[in-house]
Design an enzyme around this catalytic site. Structure first.
Site, PDB file in Angstrom:
ATOM      1  N   ARG A 235      35.381  33.734  67.091  1.00  0.00           N
ATOM      2  CA  ARG A 235      33.962  33.399  67.160  1.00  0.00           C
ATOM      3  C   ARG A 235      33.148  34.681  67.159  1.00  0.00           C
ATOM      4  NH1 ARG A 235      34.225  28.936  65.228  1.00  0.00           N
ATOM      5  NH2 ARG A 235      32.113  28.414  65.877  1.00  0.00           N
ATOM      6  N   HIS A 283      32.995  33.868  57.022  1.00  0.00           N
ATOM      7  CA  HIS A 283      33.450  32.769  57.872  1.00  0.00           C
ATOM      8  C   HIS A 283      34.283  31.783  57.048  1.00  0.00           C
ATOM      9  CE1 HIS A 283      32.450  30.619  61.877  1.00  0.00           C
ATOM     10  NE2 HIS A 283      33.623  30.190  61.414  1.00  0.00           N
TER      11      HIS A 283
END
Length: 320
Positions: A235, A283
């Site tokens: 994250r 991502h």
């Protein structure tokens, strides 16, 4: 169609992938696709389940009859940190395809740094033919994986197959066969052994900003790669980006591969784009396969309807 109540879909994914996957998903119940403008004002009080990724903040106020919320990804901080949620089970997305993709990214990046990928890419651009003399083997390099959940445990197994020396860390002690593990009390020892640090931690109050200068400076500096390397596909909020950039500039870190960032998309003005010792991916390390996501949700709903407990339910206290 049966008299079953609807499932509402609110996924900030590529629109075409959601539409395509929905053609064969949930054949026995109505579907309310919030990506369809026709559903913008629809009454959602009859919806029984929600499948979400960064949904409209009003969704949970409108869908008052939900029995469970399904995250569209392995992470759930996008829900826990941004919404006032009803007291319902929140289910993480766990699937072979997502797990395999994450491990592929981790292995790709570890091998890239092991085999001087950044240096050779630079030489190719400059049309330089030069073999780098020092070439350690995977067995010479210790990869430390922070986060030993489903994704981390799979990455560990596959890194070991590639020959790396692998160790693992989690906040609470975990036992994984064939793996030396460390817990919160032994972070110092873990970092001191690590040449390539792999971040696969969930984002919680305990992990927010955990990757900072103090942590990077405790990584092994005498290893075969000429300095420590940081990989993060967990994250973005777990890394202090200002300190990360400074450490990459001053040599505290030799290099980094980053798939997640504090703010996404990554700002075009961020120095990370142009730093020669950084690899940026958008991502994309373990992008959710929407068809697999819907199969996962269908399987969990079937469990619930047959009287079995849901799997992969998030502990709201720990945040994962």
């Amino acid at each position: 169609m049966s008299g079953k109540r609807p499932v509402v879909i609110d996924l900030r994914f590529a629109r075409e992938s959601v539409v395509s996957a929905l053609r064969s998903a949930f054949p026995d119940r109505p579907v309310i696709d919030m990506g369809d403008a026709a559903n913008a004002e629809r009454d959602l009080t009859d919806a029984e389940f929600a499948v979400v990724w960064k949904p409209d903040p009003a969704l949970f106020r409108r869908a008052t009859g939900l029995r469970a919320i399904f995250s569209g990804g392995a992470g759930v901080d996008h829900i826990l940190s941004a919404y006032e949620l009803p007291d319902l089970p929140i289910v993480r997305f766990v699937d072979r395809s997502l797990t395999d993709r994450m491990s592929e990214w981790v292995i790709w990046q570890c091998l890239h740094h092991l085999r001087n990928g950044i240096a050779y890419a630079s030489q190719q651009r400059e049309r330089v033919w030069h073999e780098i003399a020092e070439q350690p083997e995977a067995r010479d390099v210790t990869v430390g994986v922070m986060g030993l959940g489903v994704l981390g445990a799979d990455a560990v197994r596959k890194l070991k197959v590639m020959g790396f020396d692998v160790i693992g860390w989690s906040r609470r002690a975990k036992s994984i066969e064939g793996l030396e593990t460390f817990d919160a009390a032994n972070l110092e020892a873990f970092l001191g052994r690590t040449d390539i640090l792999v971040g696969l931690l969930p984002l919680t109050d305990d992990t927010r900003g955990i990757y900072d200068r103090a942590l990077y400076s405790r990584l092994r500096r005498t290893g075969p790669l000429g300095g420590p390397i940081f990989l993060n596909a967990g994250r973005g909020g777990s890394q202090n980006e200002t300190e990360l950039i400074a450490c990459l500039a001053d040599g505290t870190l030799k290099a980094a591969s980053l798939d997640v960032f504090e703010k996404e998309p990554l700002d075009p003005e961020s120095p990370l784009w142009s730093m020669p010792n950084v690899i940026v991916t958008p991502h994309a390390a373990a992008a959710s396969d929407v068809r697999a996501l819907f199969r996962h949700v269908e399987a969990q709903i079937a469990r619930l309807e047959s009287g079995l407990p849901l799997e992969f339910v998030v502990d709201r206290v720990s945040g994962y």
